[in-house]
Design a protein around this motif. Structure first.
Motif, PDB file in Angstrom:
ATOM      1  N   ILE A   1      -7.420  17.261  -2.839  1.00 25.99           N
ATOM      2  CA  ILE A   1      -8.195  16.032  -2.984  1.00 25.99           C
ATOM      3  C   ILE A   1      -9.589  16.274  -3.549  1.00 25.99           C
ATOM      4  N   ILE A   2     -10.197  17.391  -3.199  1.00 25.60           N
ATOM      5  CA  ILE A   2     -11.566  17.668  -3.640  1.00 25.60           C
ATOM      6  C   ILE A   2     -11.564  18.308  -5.022  1.00 25.60           C
ATOM      7  N   HIS A   3     -12.439  17.806  -5.893  1.00 26.72           N
ATOM      8  CA  HIS A   3     -12.632  18.360  -7.244  1.00 26.72           C
ATOM      9  C   HIS A   3     -14.089  18.787  -7.371  1.00 26.72           C
ATOM     10  N   GLU A   4     -14.331  20.035  -7.635  1.00 27.94           N
ATOM     11  CA  GLU A   4     -15.700  20.536  -7.755  1.00 27.94           C
ATOM     12  C   GLU A   4     -16.264  20.232  -9.145  1.00 27.94           C
ATOM     13  N   GLU A   5     -17.385  19.534  -9.161  1.00 26.29           N
ATOM     14  CA  GLU A   5     -18.161  19.250 -10.369  1.00 26.29           C
ATOM     15  C   GLU A   5     -17.521  18.241 -11.318  1.00 26.29           C
ATOM     16  N   GLU A   6     -16.230  18.343 -11.557  1.00 31.47           N
ATOM     17  CA  GLU A   6     -15.537  17.396 -12.424  1.00 31.47           C
ATOM     18  C   GLU A   6     -14.073  17.331 -12.010  1.00 31.47           C
ATOM     19  N   TYR A   7     -13.391  16.316 -12.495  1.00 27.36           N
ATOM     20  CA  TYR A   7     -11.985  16.140 -12.128  1.00 27.36           C
ATOM     21  C   TYR A   7     -11.130  17.183 -12.850  1.00 27.36           C
ATOM     22  N   HIS A   8     -10.321  17.892 -12.098  1.00 31.91           N
ATOM     23  CA  HIS A   8      -9.399  18.871 -12.662  1.00 31.91           C
ATOM     24  C   HIS A   8      -7.980  18.333 -12.477  1.00 31.91           C
ATOM     25  N   ASP A   9      -7.332  18.009 -13.581  1.00 33.44           N
ATOM     26  CA  ASP A   9      -6.018  17.391 -13.470  1.00 33.44           C
ATOM     27  C   ASP A   9      -5.017  18.364 -12.863  1.00 33.44           C
ATOM     28  N   TYR A  10      -3.948  17.798 -12.302  1.00 34.26           N
ATOM     29  CA  TYR A  10      -2.994  18.577 -11.517  1.00 34.26           C
ATOM     30  C   TYR A  10      -1.879  19.141 -12.390  1.00 34.26           C
TER      31      TYR A  10
END
Length: 246
Positions: free
Chosen positions: A175-184
């Protein structure tokens, strides 16, 4: 807070009334929630009367908590009160539009979560009814909600008469994305949902519903595309009816 870490949804309640002083005190504390422009764009309808709860039940697919809980709270996005204040003070409001509904709904849900946290910390049990936005027109009629007031959440409240198992939650890493969204990636999806899919109760759901995967229960049975589209159209009509469509 232990009450948050150990929380669970309660659907069975003791036949024990909630004193008005306690309920109003919890609501007053809940209304300290963050709110856009300090406008407090919400109202709460408190239902204790058995006949009125029976009227509300069909709007919530006759879930038994609606009639068995001592109190049913309908939290409403409300720009009616603020707009009337503006007009009485020689200010013309411009809140009959979609963004105003979103702002009022956001205010409302912040207050809802505050109330739920406070109520559970005082030993009460709650159940959040997502059905409120499925059949808003019925609730509007039963509770006599005026223009610029739309129900967005219903909470049943009472002293717990059960202690069900805690429902599962996804891992923090999913659920947590550091700094920016990282797609799955496909591998990440497999890892995030592995525990949920491995639970015996979820495997049982798959078996009794004759599906291949747990995801198919959500897409084919519980939250179908056709149902979502039907209820979306209903919600659009409700927003138009209540004056949030300009």
């Amino acid at each position: 807070m232990d009450s948050i870490r150990n929380r669970r949804t309660i659907r069975k309640y003791k036949q024990q009334d909630i004193p008005a002083e306690l309920l109003n005190g919890l609501l007053e504390e809940a209304f300290r929630a963050s709110t856009m422009g300090n406008m407090q764009l919400y109202s709460v309808v408190v239902t204790r009367d058995a006949e009125r709860k029976a009227l509300l039940a069909p709007a919530h697919f006759n879930q038994p908590m609606v009639t068995s809980a001592p109190v049913v709270l309908t939290f409403c996005a409300d720009f009616n009160r603020f707009s009337k204040w503006c007009r009485q003070r020689k200010a013309e409001p411009g809140y009959d539009n979609l963004i105003s509904f979103i702002n009022a709904a956001s205010d409302t849900l912040l207050a809802v979560q505050n109330f739920c946290t406070l109520a559970e910390d005082r030993g009460l049990g709650i159940c959040y009814l997502g059905t409120t936005v499925y059949n808003p027109d019925q609730i509007i009629d039963i509770l006599h909600l005026p223009e610029l007031v739309v129900p967005v959440a219903t909470i049943t409240v009472g002293y717990p008469d059960e202690c069900p198992a805690q429902p599962d939650r996804l891992p923090l890493s999913g659920i947590i994305h550091e700094e920016e969204y990282h797609d799955y990636t496909p591998e990440a999806i497999d890892a995030i949902y592995a525990m949920k899919e491995s639970l015996p109760e979820n495997k049982h759901f798959v078996e009794i519903n004759h599906t291949e995967t747990l995801a198919q229960i959500f897409t084919n049975i519980r939250y179908k595309k056709s149902d979502n589209e039907f209820m979306s159209e209903g919600l659009k009509r409700t927003l138009k009816r209540q004056g949030f469509d300009k």
